[in-house]
Enzyme design. Structure first.
Site, PDB file in Angstrom:
ATOM      1  N   LYS A  78       0.450  -1.249   0.081  1.00  0.00           N
ATOM      2  CA  LYS A  78      -0.061   0.162  -0.053  1.00  0.00           C
ATOM      3  C   LYS A  78       1.075   0.987   0.083  1.00  0.00           C
ATOM      4  O   LYS A  78       0.957   2.609  -0.619  1.00  0.00           O
ATOM      5  CB  LYS A  78      -1.046  -0.111   1.718  1.00  0.00           C
TER       6      LYS A  78
ATOM      7  N   ARG B 250      -3.445   2.426   8.253  1.00  0.00           N
ATOM      8  CA  ARG B 250      -3.998   1.574   7.919  1.00  0.00           C
ATOM      9  C   ARG B 250      -2.353   0.763   7.541  1.00  0.00           C
ATOM     10  O   ARG B 250      -1.557   1.408   7.816  1.00  0.00           O
ATOM     11  CB  ARG B 250      -4.436   2.253   6.796  1.00  0.00           C
TER      12      ARG B 250
ATOM     13  N   GLY C 161      -8.332  -7.795   4.131  1.00  0.00           N
ATOM     14  CA  GLY C 161      -8.978  -7.695   5.197  1.00  0.00           C
ATOM     15  C   GLY C 161      -8.173  -8.399   6.499  1.00  0.00           C
ATOM     16  O   GLY C 161      -9.335  -8.855   7.518  1.00  0.00           O
TER      17      GLY C 161
ATOM     18  N   MET D 275      -5.535  -7.533   7.823  1.00  0.00           N
ATOM     19  CA  MET D 275      -4.817  -6.210   8.806  1.00  0.00           C
ATOM     20  C   MET D 275      -6.169  -5.084   9.209  1.00  0.00           C
ATOM     21  O   MET D 275      -7.140  -5.435   8.539  1.00  0.00           O
ATOM     22  CB  MET D 275      -3.739  -5.864   8.312  1.00  0.00           C
TER      23      MET D 275
ATOM     24  N   ARG E  49      -3.329  -1.133  -6.758  1.00  0.00           N
ATOM     25  CA  ARG E  49      -2.571  -2.467  -5.766  1.00  0.00           C
ATOM     26  C   ARG E  49      -3.289  -3.680  -7.386  1.00  0.00           C
ATOM     27  O   ARG E  49      -4.651  -3.467  -7.709  1.00  0.00           O
ATOM     28  CB  ARG E  49      -3.127  -3.409  -5.234  1.00  0.00           C
TER      29      ARG E  49
ATOM     30  N   HIS F 208     -15.620  -8.551   1.629  1.00  0.00           N
ATOM     31  CA  HIS F 208     -14.584  -9.913   2.295  1.00  0.00           C
ATOM     32  C   HIS F 208     -14.429 -11.451   2.044  1.00  0.00           C
ATOM     33  O   HIS F 208     -14.266 -11.837   1.750  1.00  0.00           O
ATOM     34  CB  HIS F 208     -14.955 -10.218   4.064  1.00  0.00           C
TER      35      HIS F 208
ATOM     36  N   ARG G  48      -0.931 -47.848 -14.381  1.00  0.00           N
ATOM     37  CA  ARG G  48      -1.443 -48.371 -12.744  1.00  0.00           C
ATOM     38  C   ARG G  48      -1.940 -50.236 -13.798  1.00  0.00           C
ATOM     39  O   ARG G  48      -3.565 -50.059 -13.525  1.00  0.00           O
ATOM     40  CB  ARG G  48      -1.866 -47.885 -11.719  1.00  0.00           C
TER      41      ARG G  48
ATOM     42  N   ARG H  63       2.402 -49.839 -16.728  1.00  0.00           N
ATOM     43  CA  ARG H  63       3.560 -50.994 -15.612  1.00  0.00           C
ATOM     44  C   ARG H  63       3.362 -52.059 -15.264  1.00  0.00           C
ATOM     45  O   ARG H  63       1.722 -52.377 -15.164  1.00  0.00           O
ATOM     46  CB  ARG H  63       3.297 -49.627 -14.129  1.00  0.00           C
TER      47      ARG H  63
ATOM     48  N   GLU I 285      12.644 -46.167  -7.446  1.00  0.00           N
ATOM     49  CA  GLU I 285      11.644 -45.542  -6.841  1.00  0.00           C
ATOM     50  C   GLU I 285      11.733 -47.040  -5.316  1.00  0.00           C
ATOM     51  O   GLU I 285      10.894 -46.602  -4.036  1.00  0.00           O
ATOM     52  CB  GLU I 285       9.595 -46.608  -6.376  1.00  0.00           C
TER      53      GLU I 285
ATOM     54  N   SER J 187      11.958 -44.096 -14.744  1.00  0.00           N
ATOM     55  CA  SER J 187      10.881 -43.419 -14.062  1.00  0.00           C
ATOM     56  C   SER J 187      10.393 -43.372 -13.108  1.00  0.00           C
ATOM     57  O   SER J 187      10.418 -44.229 -12.505  1.00  0.00           O
ATOM     58  CB  SER J 187       9.333 -44.042 -14.376  1.00  0.00           C
TER      59      SER J 187
ATOM     60  N   GLY K  91       9.235 -43.318  -9.800  1.00  0.00           N
ATOM     61  CA  GLY K  91       8.054 -43.201  -8.714  1.00  0.00           C
ATOM     62  C   GLY K  91       8.241 -43.052  -7.308  1.00  0.00           C
ATOM     63  O   GLY K  91       8.415 -43.055  -5.729  1.00  0.00           O
ATOM     64  N   THR K  92       8.370 -40.962  -7.141  1.00  0.00           N
ATOM     65  CA  THR K  92       8.575 -40.636  -6.179  1.00  0.00           C
ATOM     66  C   THR K  92       7.936 -41.309  -4.871  1.00  0.00           C
ATOM     67  O   THR K  92       7.344 -40.409  -3.748  1.00  0.00           O
ATOM     68  CB  THR K  92       8.655 -38.898  -6.480  1.00  0.00           C
ATOM     69  N   ASN K  93       6.403 -41.725  -5.033  1.00  0.00           N
ATOM     70  CA  ASN K  93       6.422 -41.700  -3.571  1.00  0.00           C
ATOM     71  C   ASN K  93       5.796 -43.288  -2.662  1.00  0.00           C
ATOM     72  O   ASN K  93       6.587 -42.690  -1.907  1.00  0.00           O
ATOM     73  CB  ASN K  93       4.493 -42.260  -4.230  1.00  0.00           C
ATOM     74  N   ASP K  94       6.938 -44.290  -3.733  1.00  0.00           N
ATOM     75  CA  ASP K  94       7.219 -44.823  -3.311  1.00  0.00           C
ATOM     76  C   ASP K  94       8.614 -44.568  -2.580  1.00  0.00           C
ATOM     77  O   ASP K  94       9.192 -44.343  -1.563  1.00  0.00           O
ATOM     78  CB  ASP K  94       7.318 -46.562  -3.561  1.00  0.00           C
TER      79      ASP K  94
ATOM     80  N   CYS L  31       7.159 -40.631 -12.575  1.00  0.00           N
ATOM     81  CA  CYS L  31       5.716 -41.005 -12.737  1.00  0.00           C
ATOM     82  C   CYS L  31       4.325 -40.472 -11.456  1.00  0.00           C
ATOM     83  O   CYS L  31       3.724 -41.198 -10.432  1.00  0.00           O
ATOM     84  CB  CYS L  31       5.514 -42.243 -12.944  1.00  0.00           C
TER      85      CYS L  31
ATOM     86  N   TYR M 135      10.157 -36.210 -19.041  1.00  0.00           N
ATOM     87  CA  TYR M 135       8.621 -35.793 -18.545  1.00  0.00           C
ATOM     88  C   TYR M 135       8.350 -36.196 -17.308  1.00  0.00           C
ATOM     89  O   TYR M 135       9.585 -36.122 -16.663  1.00  0.00           O
ATOM     90  CB  TYR M 135       8.416 -36.235 -20.081  1.00  0.00           C
TER      91      TYR M 135
HETATM   92  C1  PEP Z   1       5.720 -44.154  -7.166  1.00  0.00           C
HETATM   93  O1  PEP Z   1       6.123 -45.186  -6.154  1.00  0.00           O
HETATM   94  O2  PEP Z   1       5.751 -43.474  -6.933  1.00  0.00           O
HETATM   95  C2  PEP Z   1       4.378 -44.871  -8.585  1.00  0.00           C
HETATM   96  C3  PEP Z   1       4.414 -44.073  -9.526  1.00  0.00           C
HETATM   97  O3  PEP Z   1       3.997 -45.998  -8.381  1.00  0.00           O
HETATM   98  P1  PEP Z   1       2.434 -46.816  -6.914  1.00  0.00           P
HETATM   99  O4  PEP Z   1       2.090 -45.118  -6.549  1.00  0.00           O
HETATM  100  O5  PEP Z   1       1.622 -47.185  -7.907  1.00  0.00           O
HETATM  101  O6  PEP Z   1       3.255 -47.036  -6.185  1.00  0.00           O
HETATM  102 MG    MG Z   2       5.467 -47.590  -6.561  1.00  0.00          MG
END
Ligand code: PEP
Ligand code: MG
Length: 879
Positions: free
Chosen positions: A22, A92, A101, A103, A336, A454, A561, A617, A744, A763, A765-768, A830, A850
């Site tokens: 402001k 102000r 809203g 402050m 703003r 608001h 999957r 997969r 993974e 690929s 597998g960032t979950n596992d 993935c 990718y």
């Molecule tokens: C993972 O593990 O990141 C994955 C893509 O496989 P899933 O989630 O099916 O275990």
């Molecule tokens: Mg997995």
């Protein structure tokens, strides 16, 4: 001596961190010659100093404030605290990042019992002077002493009722004097000391309150919800007051240079005649459309339109402008960059490119990836909507559609939402205390307030459907009822549906359909494609998911999957038969059925993909997700396999695992039973051959999950290759395809150079990988991760945003080791992180090919992938 305070003429728009948004914009507008009432800004450094000194305002800073106050007196020719010609100021807050809203604001500071007489003498307007005073006591009491506003409102309503007035403006000077006495009594009663008559005491307390409000719970929640740095602190702007409540030639309002809901290029706004700023935002009176100002106050209207154009051209973005007209003279109080819906965000950015004002790259940078979700919001299903019963119509404050059960209190809405209910928050008007309730609700319905109330502003920011100012209904928050014009009564827990694009409120639940995008969005996304380097693929197991994703711009499937293809009741039976089979023969019988189903599915996916890569997969069923538990399922399995119930139960018991996530899943299944992956490889290749025979392109990628060593991969791959080769020999064709692996398991990252010798792609597998790196069970982390974020141990949920320091370091190691062995290795992601913008930035920097994500995140991923490229280019230019 350190400098803490700045005249508006000393600042500029680039000094947001020091002067707050402001303050920086007030300075900028002052310097370009707009009619800004004079004033000065206490910088954010003073707020930091205040917090470092146990919430004490140092004498040094206050002395500096007083020096600037003297300058302000000279400029205005008025004196602070004078009972003849009093200077009144607004105080102000203004943080470096806009926090609507959140402050507090105090207007008319400097008034006391004597100064108000001076103001009457000077303005010859007893009514508006006394009205300013009573507003000041109320606001000061609320902000500085925490006396609830409704106490003052009750006193106001009482007088109006006694006198039979409908409007505040009917109050006479006499009434207002009485009201001021009542307000001061209320102040004494609740604030435990008399209302301060000394303007310097008022000023000191007000500045302290603004600094205190930086740490108030609603500000803290807002910052948390919006990722705002808690160390910024707020600035305080002190500005000479101008008065919108001095009769019918005065007023106050808000103007957006374009429509913040749709993005349409036309000034959009609201105003109230004879009112002060907070009346518009608080939603107590319903304002009029800005176009009506033209006939009320034509000169001011034309000047305002000119100012809108000038400010937009100066800032090269849609502006949200606050103005006041005092006796026909226009003053600009704030500008703003306007908050806007995703639709407006895209339309404004694309239009500005067409108007030659900004570049395509700039347009891409301006779209908030978090907002894109809004564009993909559902609407009501057409047929279902035709049958819907309209209860009332309010203002279409924030687009989208939602159904849910009504709750009249924010904390009850939170409790119900936490129990898994879809909730609609219903309030006469919302206030910042409701923020968490709003965040957890599907939509918000209010009876009062306009498009800039608001509720409207906050809902738009959150991307939530909102119908505001729905005066056709009567909301009783105490009784928890809505009564409609036609006499229908709804109670807590009853269902309604809201359409935030038309403002209609419907009885009961209405079926929703998915969002449609096009036009400006498609154009923007074409520009995105020219910039981004990452391919964006989709995690899809069904033809529908794939179709949606391709519509959103997916460039192939990054993860199909296959076990998900069997969740359907008819199909899961065969998976279960396969799992409990005790001999090769039995297993092969079940597999034969599964193969036919798989082929049907693969053929459909290949057809839709039209030659785009389709990454399939092979089975990875954590056993606990597939083994039957219910008696009826156990009985069915016994029937299907011709075994007794007792035999089945015994077998299921044998198969049960203590840690299924670490158990007999992924490629381990194929090490013990190679025929499973052989069947899948055959299904994939026989389908691919059929597509090829139809004259279409096809490119399968066969992906092996949960690999931990080169030897394991080599064994499984050999079996698959043999099956594929047999089909090629039999069919006398040779089709291109790749075999690769998921990465993974931490061991796979560490030994990636070895594994790369056996794989054509990686690929991640960032979950596992997250589960196994942290040792946090994916299925149970929800039980303890919230405590980690509450205690500040984890900043973000590592299952949503990649932990770059730990999991990310493993990915980086695997990438560089994998490339050592195979410089051209195709690598992608993935896991869920493939759709998360911050994680996408990290993956881009690793040079992956990718990312793959769920269909509705494809547009977000595309945008994030382009934004990181632009960010990199910008950094390079700086070097
Ligand atoms: C993972 O593990 O990141 C994955 C893509 O496989 P899933 O989630 O099916 O275990
Ligand atoms: Mg997995």
């Amino acid at each position: 001596m350190r400098k803490f305070v700045y005249q508006f003429s000393e600042g500029s728009k680039d000094m947001k961190v020091l002067l707050g948004g402001k303050g920086a914009n007030l300075a900028e507008m002052t310097n370009i010659g707009l009619p800004v009432p004079p004033g000065f800004t206490i910088g954010t450094d003073a707020c930091k100093d205040y917090n470092e000194n146990d919430q004490t305002l140092s004498e040094e800073i206050f002395e500096e404030v007083l020096t600037h106050l003297k300058l302000l007196e000279e400029k205005t020719g008025k004196q602070f605290g004078s009972n003849e010609n009093p200077l009144l100021v607004s105080v102000r807050s203004g943080a470096p990042v806009s926090m609507p809203g959140m402050m507090d604001t105090i207007l008319n500071l400097g008034l006391n019992d004597k100064a108000v007489q001076g103001m009457i003498h000077q303005t010859k307007d007893a009514r508006s002077s006394l009205d300013s005073y009573r507003r000041f006591i109320q606001m000061f009491g609320d902000v500085v002493r925490g006396i609830p506003s409704y106490k003052f409102e009750e006193a106001l309503s009482l007088i109006k009722k006694q006198k039979g007035y409908a409007q505040d403006t009917e109050l006479t000077p006499d009434d207002l004097e009485k009201l001021i006495t009542t307000y001061q009594e209320l102040y004494l009663e609740h604030g435990s000391e008399p209302f301060p008559q000394d303007p310097l005491t008022q000023l000191r307390l007000a500045v302290q309150s603004v600094f205190d409000s930086w740490m108030n719970p609603r500000a803290v929640v807002y910052r948390r919800l919006n990722d705002i740095d808690p160390n910024f602190g707020t600035a305080v702007n002190i500005q000479a007051m101008v008065f919108g409540n001095t009769g019918n030639k005065s007023g106050t309002g808000i103007a957006f240079t374009r429509n913040p809901s749709t993005g349409e290029k036309a000034v959009f706004g609201e105003f109230l005649i004879n009112a002060q700023g907070e009346d518009v935002v608080a939603g107590i009176r319903t304002p009029e459309d800005i176009s009506k100002l033209k006939s009320h106050l034509p000169d001011a209207y034309h000047e305002l339109m000119g100012t809108c154009e000038l400010l937009e051209n100066h800032y090269l973005d849609m502006q949200d402008i606050e103005f006041t007209i005092e006796k026909e003279k226009l003053f600009v109080l704030q500008t703003r960059n306007g908050k806007r819906t995703a639709q407006a965000s895209v339309q404004v950015a694309v239009d500005l490119v067409h108007e030659g004002k900004i570049s395509r790259d700039e347009a891409i940078k301006r779209i908030d990836t978090k907002q894109i979700d809004q564009l993909l919001h559902p609407t009501f299903e057409k047929k279902a909507l035709e049958k819907g019963e309209v209860l009332a119509t309010g203002l279409p404050a924030s687009p989208g559609a939602a159904s849910g059960k009504i709750y009249f209190d924010a904390s009850e809405a939170v409790a119900a939402a936490d129990l898994g209910q879809k909730v609609i928050l219903v309030r006469n008007e919302t206030s910042p205390e409701d923020i968490e309730g709003m965040a957890k609700s599907e939509a918000i319905l209010t009876a009062h307030g306009g498009m800039t109330s608001h509720a409207a502003v906050v809902a738009r920011g959150m991307g939530k459907c909102c119908v505001a100012g729905c005066s056709e209904i009567d909301i009783n928050e105490k009784e928890k009822t809505i009564v409609t014009n036609s006499g229908i009564t709804l109670r807590e827990g009853d269902a309604v549906s809201l359409d935030g694009s038309t403002g209609k409120v419907y009885l009961g639940e209405i079926l929703l359909t998915e969002a449609e995008i096009g036009g400006h969005f498609d154009e923007l996304m074409e520009w995105v494609n020219e910039v981004k380097q990452l391919d964006i693929r989709v995690n899809a197991d069904t033809p529908n998911d794939l179709l949606t994703a391709i519509h959103f711009g997916a460039e192939g499937i990054g993860l199909c999957r296959t076990e998900h293809m069997f969740f359907h009741e008819e199909r899961i039976a065969y998976v279960r038969q396969m799992i409990v089979a005790e001999s090769l023969e039995e297993r092969k019988r079940a597999l034969a059925h599964l193969k036919e189903m798989q082929k049907e599915d693969f053929i459909q996916l290949f057809r839709i993909a039209k030659g785009r890569p389709v990454n399939i997969r092979l089975l990875d069923p954590p056993l606990h997700e597939f083994l039957p538990k219910a008696e009826k399922d156990l009985e069915r399995l016994a029937q299907d396999t011709g075994k007794t119930l007792a035999e089945i139960k015994k077998r299921v018991n044998e198969l049960a695992e203590s840690n299924p996530m670490l158990g007999h899943r992924g490629c381990r299944l194929a090490v013990t039973y190679p025929e499973i992956y052989k069947m899948q490889a055959e299904a994939i290749m026989e389908s691919a051959v059929q597509i090829h025979d139809e004259g279409q392109k096809v490119f399968p990628e066969i992906m092996i999950p949960l690999v931990s060593s080169k030897e394991e991969l080599a064994f499984v791959k050999q079996e698959i290759k043999e099956s594929v080769q047999a089909i090629f020999d039999r069919e006398r064709v040779l089709l291109p395809y790749d075999i690769g692996t998921m990465i993974e398991i931490p061991r796979a990252c560490v030994t990636a150079d070895e594994i790369a010798k056996e794989a054509q792609f990686f690929s991640f597998g960032t979950n596992d990988l997250t589960q196994l790196t942290y040792g946090f069970s994916r299925d149970d982390a929800g039980k303890f991760l919230p405590s980690y974020s509450e205690r500040g141990i984890l900043e973000t949920d590592p299952f949503q945003t990649l932990d770059t320091a730990g999991v990310g370091a493993l990915v980086e190691m695997a990438v560089s080791r994998g490339r050592m062995a195979n410089p051209n290795m195709k690598m992608g992601v993935c896991g869920e992180h493939g759709g998360d913008p911050r994680s996408i930035h990290f993956f881009h920097k690793l040079g992956l090919k990718y990312v793959s994500c769920s269909p509705f995140r494809v547009p977000i991923a595309r945008l994030a992938a382009a934004q990181v490229v632009l960010e990199e280019r910008e950094q390079l230019q700086k070097v």
